[in-house]
Design an enzyme around this catalytic site. Structure first.
Site, short mmCIF file in Angstrom:
data_model
loop_
_atom_site.label_atom_id
_atom_site.label_comp_id
_atom_site.label_asym_id
_atom_site.label_seq_id
_atom_site.Cartn_x
_atom_site.Cartn_y
_atom_site.Cartn_z
N ASP A 157 71.28 -66.12 4.86
CA ASP A 157 70.81 -67.29 5.15
C ASP A 157 69.56 -67.31 4.33
O ASP A 157 68.61 -67.05 4.74
CB ASP A 157 70.42 -67.97 6.37
CG ASP A 157 70.84 -69.46 7.04
OD1 ASP A 157 69.74 -70.05 5.76
OD2 ASP A 157 70.67 -69.77 8.39
N HIS B 269 73.49 -69.93 5.72
CA HIS B 269 73.80 -71.55 6.72
C HIS B 269 75.26 -71.79 6.91
O HIS B 269 74.67 -72.54 7.69
CB HIS B 269 72.50 -72.14 5.62
CG HIS B 269 71.45 -73.01 6.58
ND1 HIS B 269 71.43 -72.50 7.33
CD2 HIS B 269 71.81 -74.42 7.05
CE1 HIS B 269 70.39 -73.52 8.50
NE2 HIS B 269 70.71 -74.89 7.72
N SER C 102 70.64 -74.62 12.82
CA SER C 102 70.15 -75.72 12.26
C SER C 102 68.41 -76.10 12.27
O SER C 102 68.23 -76.25 13.72
CB SER C 102 70.11 -76.59 10.73
OG SER C 102 69.82 -76.53 9.60
N TYR D 39 71.83 -83.41 17.32
CA TYR D 39 71.02 -82.70 16.07
C TYR D 39 69.62 -83.48 16.00
O TYR D 39 68.70 -82.86 15.61
CB TYR D 39 72.13 -83.25 14.37
CG TYR D 39 70.77 -82.81 13.17
CD1 TYR D 39 71.53 -81.21 13.30
CD2 TYR D 39 70.79 -82.96 12.66
CE1 TYR D 39 70.67 -80.70 12.03
CE2 TYR D 39 69.58 -82.69 11.70
CZ TYR D 39 70.36 -81.38 10.60
OH TYR D 39 69.51 -80.98 9.94
#
Length: 712
Positions: A651, A686, A568, A488
């Site tokens: 999203d 999302h 993301s 991430y």
């Protein structure tokens, strides 16, 4: 758009013809995919003297007939490709079996009642229960599965009134960040007439008497703008039970500060309202208070500077406890007297340590502190003066959550989970320090057959970075292990050990699962986060590439057997890594990624991410952004790894245009024989609140795609 609507429609109809991503003669028989050609428009933008083309700008309009036609055409290619993978159905069946186990949330106590959620295994959404004692039979309070037949309406938050009589609950449809809030009578199980709309990024905070609550909302958007328009000017309101939303009282707004957002908390004694002001996603807050015991009291500043994080823990009278990284990058705890709020009067309760303070709570007149030691949880109990009472023993490498409660409580609950430890709920006796299992799930696997190890490796600039490597015991280090590297690296978010039936299925298939704890995250406090932001964002990608290089050099895997994934901000990570080092990976799965780093701030809440990314509006930051922006670094004639981009049509956080434009550009650029497909989920957002059935289908497609891409 420098093109008339009719012209674009005609171009699109012509475009959905036959096109090859690569010369079929150069590829193995049948391996070259036929994609819909995506129409290009003559769109360019000037950034500080640099002209940048944006030929797929029209895909930003998610509501247009042309975009919907494109989505259908792409999904047809994707489902046709995935449908021919023989292992996919067996993977889906195994996932369904693994997912079918009881899951519980950490119980919370309010007004003499316990509340927790439970999923019997394959329910699309977890169900909320209540009971009056731990020996009581749980009573169903709210079943979100009854709100939509396909499970696409999820709970977005629940708050119980202090007397335990009313439940405020938020719902989200199709994964949207827009929430609606209602109120339920806990005794009867029936909803009141209260109904609040256009709530986003907000919890609720009840008054002590249970007569109403505070919440934050935006002005009502239009139907055309609700999924993509920017979100500015959040406002804090008070809703009185039994009145329409139109009668709600505006408590605080800042018409001079369009980017400020507001979170409300009320103190357990009912005397104070705390308002935490945020600006974007930066963990730097201002704190305001309002004396609720005085009806006409004003909102006054307590900490009036966006210089650090200030997370409220509890108050004892006029003394407020906060965890903060002010003068302490790894956090400390301070006490602030609201009557003497100057920093010179603050008292340090718990000093910064070598570990990162992640959370703190006051329960049973004790401080319960959660620390991160190399991304693993450590829990300590101290006095309110900071003196160590005990450390709570945890059953291995993992992470904790919970510890809800009040200063007067004699018990609390917490969860513990690890990569091979299903989330178990424990009760902690605050007086004796003893823990006992409250709920422990049974999952169809042998945890002793797997091992978790933590490995430190060196990134490009010499920084030591940790990663977790999880696999079956005794794997051969011969470079042939299919490996899924996940990361991430942003927004101060920590990648913690946690159980996932999806990842367990991957390891059962012989795969190795790896999580890298990259800079940009919160593993080592604010300095670690800051080292992966704005002009230093490339450090995050270097850390990720460094993890991949270590895995290859140490024969855990090889480039042909190595897949990368992330969602993301992690989707951005994957997009940047595959464009910078296409030779290093056999497959890439960027999920709901931020791919257009020059325009992300022009949609919904994207402007808030400039605290981590910077903005193309700034000349220096533009130079950094354009160097790694995944969309702008796809080079025609390059052989990219097998790629499955994933997004969702609803999203409204990272709008699907990011993935649409990236996929179209990658398909046009691809010179090799590897597929570039895009999986576009419908009635999904999302990721939050995604129904179990959709999760299983998505993971089956992911692992199925990798069985073919990595030749498993």
């Amino acid at each position: 758009m420098h093109m008339r609507h009719a012209t674009l429609a005609m171009a699109l109809m012509m475009a959905f013809g036959v096109s090859q991503a690569a010369d079929p003669a150069a590829c193995a028989a049948g391996s070259a995919l036929t994609y819909p050609v995506t129409a290009k428009v003559a769109q360019t933008d000037n950034y500080h003297g640099t002209t940048v083309a944006d030929p797929y700008r029209w895909l930003e309009d998610a509501n247009s007939a042309e975009t919907k036609q494109w989505v259908d055409a792409q999904n047809a290619v994707t489902q046709g490709y995935l449908g021919q993978i023989p292992q996919r159905e067996a993977i889906r069946q195994r996932l369904t079996k693994l997912w079918n186990y009881e899951r519980y949330s950490v119980p919370a106590k309010e007004g003499g009642r316990y509340f927790y959620s439970r999923n019997d295994g394959l329910q699309n959404q977890s169900v909320l229960y209540t009971m009056k004692s731990l020996a009581d039979t749980p009573r169903l309070l709210l079943d979100p599965n009854t709100l939509a037949a396909d499970g696409t309406v999820a709970l977005a938050g629940v708050e119980v009134s202090p007397d335990g009589k009313l439940l405020a609950y938020g719902t989200a449809a199709s994964g949207s960040d827009w929430n609606e809030w209602k109120v339920r009578d806990i005794e009867t199980g029936k909803d009141l007439e209260d109904h609040l709309k256009w709530v986003k990024f907000s919890k609720t905070a009840w008054t002590k008497d249970g007569k109403g609550f505070f919440y934050s909302r935006y002005d009502e958007p239009t139907e055309a703008t609700k999924l993509a328009a920017v979100n500015y000017f959040q406002k804090l309101y008070f809703h009185k039970i039994g009145t329409p939303q139109s009668a709600d009282v505006l408590v605080y707004e800042r018409p001079d500060e369009k980017e400020w957002g507001f979170g409300a908390q009320t103190t357990d004694d009912g005397k104070y309202l705390l308002i935490t002001a945020t600006k974007g996603t930066a963990h730097k807050y201002r704190v305001f208070i309002k004396d609720l015991s005085k009806p006409d009291s004003k909102v006054v500043p307590l900490v009036d500077n966006f210089d650090a994080a200030y997370d409220f823990i509890d108050n004892v009278g006029s003394t407020f406890y906060f965890s903060t990284d002010r003068k302490a990058p790894r956090q400390r705890i301070v006490a602030i007297d609201v009557n003497k709020p100057a920093e010179s009067n603050w008292k340090q309760v718990v000093a910064e340590s070598g570990e990162t303070l992640a959370n703190a709570h006051i329960i049973g007149n004790r401080l319960v502190t959660e620390y991160l030691k190399d991304a693993r949880s450590v829990v300590r109990v101290t006095t309110l003066e900071g003196k160590l009472v005990r450390e709570i023993a945890l059953p291995g490498i993992g992470s904790v959550a919970g510890f809800t409660g009040k200063r007067s409580d004699s018990e609390t609950f917490f969860s513990f989970t690890g990569f091979t430890t299903p989330t178990t709920i424990y009760r902690l006796d605050m007086k004796s320090g003893k823990t006992s299992v409250f709920r422990q799930p049974k999952v169809d696997f042998d945890p002793n057959a797997y091992e978790t190890r933590q490995q430190f490796y060196t990134s490009r600039d010499g920084t030591k970075v940790p990663m977790f490597i999880v696999s079956k015991k005794g794997i051969k280090l011969d470079g042939n292990n299919p490996t899924y590297l996940y990361g991430y690296g942003g927004f101060n978010i920590t990648m913690l050990p946690g159980f996932s039936p999806a990842n367990l299925a991957w390891m059962e298939m012989g795969g190795v699962y790896v999580v890298a704890n990259l800079r940009g995250g919160g593993e080592y406090g604010e300095a670690w986060h800051d080292a992966g932001t704005k002009l230093q964002k490339q450090n995050v990608f270097d850390d990720f590439i460094g993890a991949a290089e270590w895995l290859v050099a140490n024969k855990v895997t090889s480039p042909a057997k190595l897949a990368i994934g992330g969602g993301s901000n992690g989707g951005l990570l994957v997009g940047a890594a595959m464009t910078q080092r296409p030779d290093l990976f056999g497959a890439a799965i960027p999920m709901v990624g931020v791919m257009d780093m020059l325009r992300f701030h022009k949609f919904t809440i994207g402007w808030a991410w400039t605290s981590d990314y910077g903005s193309a509006d700034n000349a220096d930051e533009f130079k950094a952004l354009v160097k790694y922006s995944p969309l702008h670094n796809l080079k025609p004639g390059t052989s990219y790894p097998a790629t499955m981009v994933t997004t969702a049509d609803h999203d409204d956080r990272v709008v699907p245009a990011h993935s649409f434009k990236f996929a179209a550009t990658a398909q046009a650029a691809q010179a090799g024989c590897n597929p570039i497909i895009i999986r576009i989920d419908t009635k999904a957002g999302h990721g939050a609140g995604k129904p179990t059935a959709k999760q299983i289908e998505e993971v089956a497609d992911r692992w199925g795609f990798l069985t073919k891409a990595l030749k498993m």
